[in-house]
Write an enzyme that holds these catalytic residues in place. Structure first.
Site, short mmCIF file in Angstrom:
data_model
loop_
_atom_site.label_atom_id
_atom_site.label_comp_id
_atom_site.label_asym_id
_atom_site.label_seq_id
_atom_site.Cartn_x
_atom_site.Cartn_y
_atom_site.Cartn_z
N ARG A 180 54.55 30.85 35.50
CA ARG A 180 53.31 31.17 35.36
C ARG A 180 52.69 29.90 35.29
NH1 ARG A 180 53.94 35.89 30.81
NH2 ARG A 180 54.58 37.51 32.33
N LYS A 200 49.21 42.83 27.29
CA LYS A 200 48.70 44.26 27.26
C LYS A 200 49.69 45.40 26.72
CE LYS A 200 47.74 44.15 31.86
NZ LYS A 200 47.98 42.67 31.85
N GLY A 201 50.92 45.18 27.21
CA GLY A 201 52.09 46.09 26.70
C GLY A 201 52.30 46.13 25.28
N GLN A 257 47.64 44.23 35.39
CA GLN A 257 46.92 43.15 36.00
C GLN A 257 45.64 42.56 35.16
OE1 GLN A 257 47.34 45.91 38.63
NE2 GLN A 257 49.45 45.02 38.46
N VAL A 281 50.25 37.29 16.70
CA VAL A 281 50.98 35.90 16.48
C VAL A 281 52.23 35.92 16.64
CG1 VAL A 281 49.15 35.44 14.56
CG2 VAL A 281 51.05 36.85 13.97
N GLY A 282 52.87 36.80 17.53
CA GLY A 282 54.09 36.92 17.82
C GLY A 282 54.26 38.20 18.69
N ASP A 337 49.04 39.67 32.49
CA ASP A 337 49.94 39.10 31.48
C ASP A 337 49.56 38.56 30.28
OD1 ASP A 337 51.97 39.51 33.48
OD2 ASP A 337 51.62 37.62 34.18
N ARG A 376 43.59 56.99 54.62
CA ARG A 376 43.86 58.31 54.50
C ARG A 376 45.13 58.76 55.61
NH1 ARG A 376 37.91 59.34 56.22
NH2 ARG A 376 38.55 57.25 57.33
N GLY A 401 54.21 43.99 35.00
CA GLY A 401 55.41 43.84 34.03
C GLY A 401 54.77 43.79 32.67
N HIS A 402 54.96 44.85 32.00
CA HIS A 402 54.58 44.93 30.40
C HIS A 402 55.76 44.65 29.63
CE1 HIS A 402 50.50 46.87 31.89
NE2 HIS A 402 51.09 45.67 32.53
P1 GDP Z 1 51.10 42.22 29.85
O1 GDP Z 1 51.48 42.28 31.37
O2 GDP Z 1 49.93 41.94 30.06
O3 GDP Z 1 51.70 43.40 29.01
O4 GDP Z 1 51.92 40.80 29.47
P2 GDP Z 1 53.63 40.39 29.96
O5 GDP Z 1 54.35 41.39 29.13
O6 GDP Z 1 53.49 40.19 31.30
O7 GDP Z 1 53.45 38.86 29.19
C1 GDP Z 1 53.20 38.82 27.63
C2 GDP Z 1 54.43 38.16 27.15
O8 GDP Z 1 54.17 37.65 25.82
C3 GDP Z 1 55.53 38.99 26.74
O9 GDP Z 1 56.68 38.64 27.03
C4 GDP Z 1 55.36 39.76 25.31
O10 GDP Z 1 56.47 39.79 24.75
C5 GDP Z 1 54.78 38.15 24.74
N1 GDP Z 1 53.84 38.61 23.58
C6 GDP Z 1 52.77 39.22 23.34
N2 GDP Z 1 52.35 39.07 22.42
C7 GDP Z 1 52.61 37.81 21.88
C8 GDP Z 1 52.22 36.98 20.76
O11 GDP Z 1 51.37 37.30 20.15
N3 GDP Z 1 53.04 35.84 20.77
C9 GDP Z 1 54.11 35.63 21.54
N4 GDP Z 1 54.69 34.58 21.05
N5 GDP Z 1 54.35 36.27 22.56
C10 GDP Z 1 53.59 37.35 22.70
P1 IMO Z 2 50.44 42.81 34.66
O1 IMO Z 2 49.91 44.20 34.47
C1 IMO Z 2 49.99 38.78 36.65
C2 IMO Z 2 49.19 39.07 40.98
C3 IMO Z 2 50.36 38.53 41.81
C4 IMO Z 2 49.30 37.91 42.89
C5 IMO Z 2 48.40 38.91 43.05
C6 IMO Z 2 48.50 39.96 44.30
O2 IMO Z 2 51.81 42.42 34.24
O3 IMO Z 2 49.48 41.68 33.94
P2 IMO Z 2 50.01 42.01 44.32
O4 IMO Z 2 51.62 42.07 44.27
O5 IMO Z 2 49.49 42.84 43.27
O6 IMO Z 2 49.42 42.37 45.62
O7 IMO Z 2 49.96 40.46 44.12
O8 IMO Z 2 48.22 39.53 41.90
N1 IMO Z 2 49.78 40.09 40.12
C7 IMO Z 2 49.93 39.78 38.67
N2 IMO Z 2 49.95 38.63 37.75
N3 IMO Z 2 50.32 40.03 36.01
C8 IMO Z 2 50.23 41.11 36.73
O9 IMO Z 2 50.57 42.43 36.16
C9 IMO Z 2 50.07 41.01 38.24
N4 IMO Z 2 50.08 41.92 39.33
C10 IMO Z 2 49.83 41.32 40.27
O10 IMO Z 2 50.87 37.24 41.22
O11 IMO Z 2 48.80 36.72 42.79
MG MG Z 3 52.82 41.43 32.94
#
Ligand code: GDP
Ligand code: IMO
Ligand code: MG
Length: 432
Positions: free
Chosen positions: A306, A16-17, A225, A415-416, A13, A144, A40-41
């Site tokens: 989180r 990356k998305g 992840q 920054v957003g 989180d 397998r 979840g991106h």
């Molecule tokens: P990912 O799993 O690495 O793609 O990250 P997630 O999407 O799960 O969580 C990142 C959250 O932060 C999302 O809601 C994005 O829209 C938000 N986000 C990403 N970059 C920024 C930033 O620079 N500032 C703020 N305020 N939010 C951001």
């Molecule tokens: P993104 O790509 C944050 C965490 C789960 C749990 C552990 C194992 O959005 O960054 P699993 O279901 O993979 O067997 O769970 O890994 N986890 C993540 N935490 N972001 C993710 O993906 C995650 N994918 C799995 O919360 O602790």
């Molecule tokens: Mg995520």
């Protein structure tokens, strides 16, 4: 021409998305190579929020090919729902812009059932998985006995494999976990319908990428992840079931290591973690709550709050080593605005000694206390800033501290959440 991998340096989180969506402008192909819909991106484009669990975050751009590699575990129902939702928003998902590896493994209903049953049975010692069946699906791959995309396209082979697997899984579910067994006929109907729907998208991702690379196209690999959730290098057993480090872009997509030119690590300006496991800089006070509220730190997949804490350079520096990073992308810097004093962990105090990398064993990590360095915060709104020079003095200091402690240049600062809320210092597809 450059082929670039983007991975998370913390526990997922990191943003990356957003970063992948931004970099897709200069890429031709965007590839997921591991994980599944535990990811979840989130992307914010034209004030609209999109969350992708399986489809690569490049899909909103016209004229690009998104690919799901062999290393991904695919829940076909989730993939189809994601395709349908995009269609509703006016984004066509066709075999021209989405290719799914024939060799990717399929998440079956018994994988989800086993994932949840195991967590339930573990009770207090649970991992806190997303419950999406990720672990059990990778287990079957390694043992397998897994079912792959190409099996979905062949009803006879699919039926045989399903029945063989279900015999064992239902035994486990019924007699070990004391849960309801699953009905093979219902699964067969559901999954063969998925197979029909996905058949036009099934292809050879490795071959596709090889040809694109030979034509001088730019390939962008999207990690899921984070480094410290890696099955080998993370805080085992509180990890996911795939290799999340950059090296797996090769195995999970079917390309060789000489085809990767740059690896960018995404670093959230603070740290978060979902699920259980050690987190040395976790804040259990009002500052932690403030970061969660302002940063919207609730899981994009499960909605769970989180856990939040200070930036941990021990975690980031270990990720630099494990991924061979060439640049850092700092995200969510704006979330720290208004916190009077910020802290960064620069080392861990472990008994009498200090260390600057994450200890490999869980017990050792749990015994570590972070060594914190204080930095004055800033109050100015930084979301409109587009040049490093225009950032407040204290924000620049905070960023320089990261750069110095990482011994690594910053490439991008976010920054957003929106695409344009970004300061680009080094573009990975330029200066290659
Ligand atoms: P990912 O799993 O690495 O793609 O990250 P997630 O999407 O799960 O969580 C990142 C959250 O932060 C999302 O809601 C994005 O829209 C938000 N986000 C990403 N970059 C920024 C930033 O620079 N500032 C703020 N305020 N939010 C951001
Ligand atoms: P993104 O790509 C944050 C965490 C789960 C749990 C552990 C194992 O959005 O960054 P699993 O279901 O993979 O067997 O769970 O890994 N986890 C993540 N935490 N972001 C993710 O993906 C995650 N994918 C799995 O919360 O602790
Ligand atoms: Mg995520």
């Amino acid at each position: 021409m450059a082929n670039v991998v983007v991975i998370g340096t913390q526990w997922g989180d990191e943003g990356k998305g957003k970063v992948v969506d931004l970099l897709t402008e200069k890429a031709d192909c965007v590839v997921r190579f591991q994980g599944g819909n535990n990811a979840g991106h989130t992307l914010v484009v034209n004030n609209q929020k999109y969350i992708f669990h399986l489809i690569p975050s490049g899909i909103l751009h016209q004229g690009k090919t998104c690919l799901i590699g062999n290393g991904v575990v695919i829940d076909p129902g989730v993939l189809i729902e994601e395709m349908d939702r995009l269609q509703e928003h006016g984004f066509a998902v066709t075999p021209e812009n989405l290719v799914v590896s024939r060799y990717a493994h399929i998440i079956m209903p018994y994988h989800r059932a086993l994932d949840m049953a195991r967590e339930k049975r573990k009770g207090r010692t649970k991992i806190g998985t997303t419950g999406r069946g990720i672990g059990p699906c990778y287990e079957d791959k390694v043992s397998r006995s897994g079912i792959r995309v190409h099996d979905l396209l062949d009803p006879k082979s699919f039926s045989e494999k399903l029945h063989r697997n279900l015999e064992e899984k239902n035994f486990l579910l019924r007699h070990f976990f004391e849960e309801e067994p699953l009905d093979p006929a219902a699964i067969e109907d559901e999954y063969l319908a998925y197979g029909e729907r996905l058949a036009p998208f099934a292809g050879n991702v490795s071959e596709f990428l090889h040809n694109a690379d030979r034509e001088g196209k730019n390939l962008l690999f999207e990690g899921a992840q984070g480094t410290h959730l890696d099955i080998d290098h993370g805080t085992y057993p509180f990890v996911t079931s795939s290799n999340t480090v950059a090296g797996n872009a090769c195995c999970g997509a079917g390309i060789g290591p000489t085809r990767i030119h740059k690896v960018f690590g995404v670093v959230k300006a603070y740290t978060t973690r979902v699920g259980c496991g050690p987190f040395p800089t976790e804040l259990l006070d009002d500052t932690g709550i403030r970061i969660r509220e302002i940063g919207g730190e609730f899981g994009a997949t499960t909605g769970r709050p989180r856990r939040c804490g200070w930036l941990d350079m021990v975690v980031v520096n270990t990720a630099i080593r494990l991924n061979g990073l060439s640049g850092l992308v700092i995200t969510k810097l704006d979330v720290l605005t208004g916190i009077p004093v910020l802290n960064i962990a620069t080392a861990y105090q472990c008994g009498p000694g200090q260390r600057e990398t994450v200890p490999p064993e869980l017990e050792a990590m749990e015994a570590c206390k972070p060594v914190l360095e204080e930095f004055p915060g800033w109050g100015e709104d930084i979301r409109r800033v587009r040049r490093f020079a225009d950032l407040p003095h204290n924000t620049k200091n905070y960023l320089r501290a990261i750069e110095e402690r990482a011994r690594m240049p910053l490439a991008i600062i976010s920054v957003g959440p929106a695409r344009d809320e970004t300061i680009i210092l080094r573009d990975p597809f330029e200066n290659s």
